[in-house]
Design a protein around this motif. Structure first.
Motif, PDB file in Angstrom:
ATOM      1  N   HIS A  54       0.547  -0.880  -0.164  1.00 48.05           N
ATOM      2  CA  HIS A  54      -0.004  -0.385  -0.327  1.00 48.05           C
ATOM      3  C   HIS A  54       0.968   1.074   0.100  1.00 48.05           C
ATOM      4  O   HIS A  54       1.507   1.074   0.821  1.00 48.05           O
ATOM      5  N   THR A  56       1.818   4.412   1.012  1.00 48.58           N
ATOM      6  CA  THR A  56       1.239   5.165   1.969  1.00 48.58           C
ATOM      7  C   THR A  56       2.306   6.110   2.467  1.00 48.58           C
ATOM      8  O   THR A  56       3.473   5.295   2.059  1.00 48.58           O
ATOM      9  N   GLU A  58       3.971   5.475   6.177  1.00 51.52           N
ATOM     10  CA  GLU A  58       4.601   4.771   6.018  1.00 51.52           C
ATOM     11  C   GLU A  58       5.334   4.091   5.471  1.00 51.52           C
ATOM     12  O   GLU A  58       6.484   3.215   5.737  1.00 51.52           O
ATOM     13  N   THR A  59       5.215   3.497   4.765  1.00 48.25           N
ATOM     14  CA  THR A  59       5.906   2.388   3.292  1.00 48.25           C
ATOM     15  C   THR A  59       6.953   3.569   3.072  1.00 48.25           C
ATOM     16  O   THR A  59       7.549   2.856   2.054  1.00 48.25           O
ATOM     17  N   ASP A 127       2.519  -7.962  -0.169  1.00 55.19           N
ATOM     18  CA  ASP A 127       1.436  -7.153   0.560  1.00 55.19           C
ATOM     19  C   ASP A 127       0.382  -7.732  -0.391  1.00 55.19           C
ATOM     20  O   ASP A 127      -0.333  -7.390  -1.051  1.00 55.19           O
ATOM     21  N   ASN A 342      -9.616   0.440   6.170  1.00 56.59           N
ATOM     22  CA  ASN A 342      -9.127   1.019   7.181  1.00 56.59           C
ATOM     23  C   ASN A 342      -8.440   1.754   6.141  1.00 56.59           C
ATOM     24  O   ASN A 342      -7.653   2.832   6.207  1.00 56.59           O
ATOM     25  N   LEU A 343      -7.987   1.338   4.489  1.00 60.83           N
ATOM     26  CA  LEU A 343      -6.835   1.696   3.306  1.00 60.83           C
ATOM     27  C   LEU A 343      -7.444   3.110   2.435  1.00 60.83           C
ATOM     28  O   LEU A 343      -6.808   3.825   1.886  1.00 60.83           O
ATOM     29  N   GLU A 347      -7.054   6.308   6.502  1.00 60.25           N
ATOM     30  CA  GLU A 347      -4.963   6.006   5.915  1.00 60.25           C
ATOM     31  C   GLU A 347      -4.007   4.821   6.311  1.00 60.25           C
ATOM     32  O   GLU A 347      -2.774   4.788   6.262  1.00 60.25           O
ATOM     33  N   GLY A 348      -4.977   3.744   6.118  1.00 62.92           N
ATOM     34  CA  GLY A 348      -4.555   2.622   6.988  1.00 62.92           C
ATOM     35  C   GLY A 348      -4.029   2.096   8.306  1.00 62.92           C
ATOM     36  O   GLY A 348      -3.973   3.552   9.063  1.00 62.92           O
ATOM     37  N   HIS A 349      -3.198   1.558   8.928  1.00 59.08           N
ATOM     38  CA  HIS A 349      -2.826   1.558  10.496  1.00 59.08           C
ATOM     39  C   HIS A 349      -1.598   3.195  10.598  1.00 59.08           C
ATOM     40  O   HIS A 349      -1.386   3.383  10.121  1.00 59.08           O
ATOM     41  N   MET A 354       3.163   0.958  12.016  1.00 60.40           N
ATOM     42  CA  MET A 354       3.425   0.335  11.317  1.00 60.40           C
ATOM     43  C   MET A 354       5.260  -0.133  11.087  1.00 60.40           C
ATOM     44  O   MET A 354       5.817  -0.338  10.733  1.00 60.40           O
ATOM     45  N   PHE A 358       7.125  -2.842   9.683  1.00 60.79           N
ATOM     46  CA  PHE A 358       8.434  -2.308   8.248  1.00 60.79           C
ATOM     47  C   PHE A 358       9.655  -2.098   9.176  1.00 60.79           C
ATOM     48  O   PHE A 358      10.755  -2.799   8.342  1.00 60.79           O
TER      49      PHE A 358
HETATM   50  N1  ADE Z   1      -0.916  -1.705   6.062  1.00 61.70           N
HETATM   51  C1  ADE Z   1      -1.761  -1.255   6.656  1.00 61.70           C
HETATM   52  N2  ADE Z   1      -1.876  -0.178   7.329  1.00 61.70           N
HETATM   53  C2  ADE Z   1      -0.716   0.664   6.532  1.00 61.70           C
HETATM   54  C3  ADE Z   1      -0.133   1.505   6.215  1.00 61.70           C
HETATM   55  N3  ADE Z   1      -0.407   3.134   6.708  1.00 61.70           N
HETATM   56  N4  ADE Z   1       0.733   1.680   5.045  1.00 61.70           N
HETATM   57  C4  ADE Z   1       1.139   0.172   4.271  1.00 61.70           C
HETATM   58  N5  ADE Z   1       0.691  -0.693   4.390  1.00 61.70           N
HETATM   59  C5  ADE Z   1      -0.408  -0.712   5.982  1.00 61.70           C
END
Ligand code: ADE
Ligand code: NAD
Length: 418
Positions: A54, A56, A58-59, A127, A342-343, A347-349, A354, A358
């Motif tokens: 994803h 994001t 965080e990625t 993922d 949620n994504l 904004e996902g987790h 994360m 990660f």
């Molecule tokens: N999967 C769930 N939440 C995420 C995030 N914030 N970034 C990347 N992968 C996710």
């Protein structure tokens, strides 16, 4: 196949994306510490990493870490609707080969994955398993030169274990999902919070007093059930596994079949990783106004095709909310097209969770770059020491100290003769 430099929605969003990534970096102390620990060594110099995640903020912190360690990174989205376009633009501006935008068609989604594979990555991060599956099904020549891979989520690990069982897995893979510092926190608390966040951003309904039905009491389901209860919902759990059903009962939830729950639920959340969990049989029984959301990896848990077939009318009533009117006048509301709510709707987790997922990904990539060529093509758990290291770094970043076993205690725990 031609591999373009990058393809994103709007390169002009880069400066906004950079600020967003900085926000995530502020909240990902473990990954940032690992980044600094290995940055002078450049352990990934000359390594091409292909990722399907994803896209994001965080990625982006993970991608920046891999690049700081010397890697060249190719990145595709792991869902057509989860990309944060500003983040994708920021990454492209920094030299990441990113092929992702929110609202990709199915064809564009698979094009992006094939483009990443065409770059002939030595290490593959996935993922959900679509990149691994593409390599094994359609690009076997490329798969032969992959040193190793990782997998982020339960559904992806299940697919890889199936490949392994059939004797067809072509490279070693670390099941990052199965690290304790991943699933106990990411799947449970991360999805728990961000799923409720997605439902709220999409609908702005009051959770208190509602009847919420959570399908699946695995790591995701129990997080979602816990957080919905925390906001005052009366939570019903459905399961197929008798042990997990019993756990849900003893955790204080009402357990029943989906057939029964369909008649009483106000909000439905699927978290099973399984197909067709809510289908036409259930739609027929649901109350007018029922809300349907999915937290599982693929958009197969709510049978959207059957809902489309049953409906006489369909309209978007709010962003990420589609109303389906049934022949008898009842209206059902599907969130985020049945994709990960949620994504797509949030904004996902949060970054803090994360951080651990990660950190595990980064350490698994490092291990593959050092030992991958010596490993058999199997699905591996991440080593216990890695899990403990991530947990210790996380505790340290939170300023929390724990006790240590004394020599006397160690001896006591190892002996039988008291
Ligand atoms: N999967 C769930 N939440 C995420 C995030 N914030 N970034 C990347 N992968 C996710
Ligand atoms: P899990 O294996 O721990 O739990 C799944 C549970 O669903 C199991 O207890 C299983 O018995 C139950 N189940 C299966 N079929 C069912 C059915 N028909 N009805 C009711 N229950 C059923 O898996 P998990 O780690 O909780 O992951 C669940 C899904 O969520 C997977 O697809 C995973 O990839 C995904 N996931 C999503 C996110 C996210 O950000 N949205 C994060 C982590 C995992």
């Amino acid at each position: 196949m031609e591999v373009p430099e990058y393809r994103v929605r709007d390169p002009g969003l880069a400066s906004r994306g950079r600020v967003s990534i900085e926000w995530a970096e502020m909240h990902m102390p473990v990954l940032m510490r690992l980044r600094r620990m290995y940055s002078s060594e450049k352990p990934l110099e000359g390594v091409r990493v292909g990722a399907c995640l994803h896209v994001t903020k965080e990625t982006a912190v993970l991608v920046r870490t891999l690049r700081e360690w010397g890697a060249e990174v190719y990145l595709a989205a792991s869902n057509p609707l989860s990309t944060q376009d500003d983040v994708a633009a920021a990454l492209a501006a920094e030299g990441v080969h990113v092929y992702a935008w929110r609202g990709m068609s199915g064809e564009e989604y698979w094009w992006a994955i094939r483009t990443v594979a065409s770059a002939r990555p030595q290490i593959v991060i996935d993922d959900g398993g679509d990149l691994h599956a593409t390599l094994h099904r359609d690009m076997v020549e490329v798969a032969k030169s992959v040193v190793g891979g990782t997998e982020e989520t339960t559904t992806g690990v299940i697919r890889l274990r199936a490949l392994e069982r059939e004797g067809r897995l072509m490279y070693p893979v670390f099941a990052v999902n199965d690290a304790l510092t991943k699933f106990l926190f990411d799947n449970r608390y991360g999805t728990g919070q961000s799923t409720v966040d997605g439902i709220l951003r999409a609908t702005n309904i009051l959770i208190a007093g509602k009847v919420a039905v959570v399908a699946g009491y695995g790591w995701v389901g129990r997080g979602v059930a816990l957080r919905l209860r925390g906001m005052g919902a009366r939570v019903i759990v459905t399961e197929v596994d008798p042990i997990r059903a019993l756990e849900a009962v003893m955790d204080g939830f009402t357990v029943m079949s989906m057939e029964e729950a369909a008649r009483v639920g106000d909000i439905f959340v699927t978290a099973t990783g399984n197909i067709n969990v809510i289908n036409s049989r259930h739609f027929k029984a649901m109350k007018d106004g029922a809300i349907l959301a999915n937290a599982g990896h693929f958009n197969v848990e709510v049978n959207v095709r059957e809902l489309e077939e049953m409906a006489v009318e369909k309209r978007v009533v709010r962003p990420n909310v589609t109303e389906y009117r049934l022949p008898d006048g009842r209206r059902l509301y599907l969130l985020a097209e049945g994709r990960l709510v949620n994504l797509v709707a949030a904004e996902g987790h949060p970054s803090e969770v994360m951080d651990m997922s990660f950190a595990n990904q980064a350490l698994a990539v490092l291990r593959l770059s050092r030992e991958g060529k010596k490993l058999e093509p199997r699905v591996y758990r991440v080593p216990r020491e890695q899990d403990e290291m991530v947990a210790r770094l996380k505790l340290e970043s939170m300023g929390i100290k724990i006790d240590e076993l004394t020599e006397e205690q160690k001896k006591y725990l190892e002996s039988w003769a008291y």
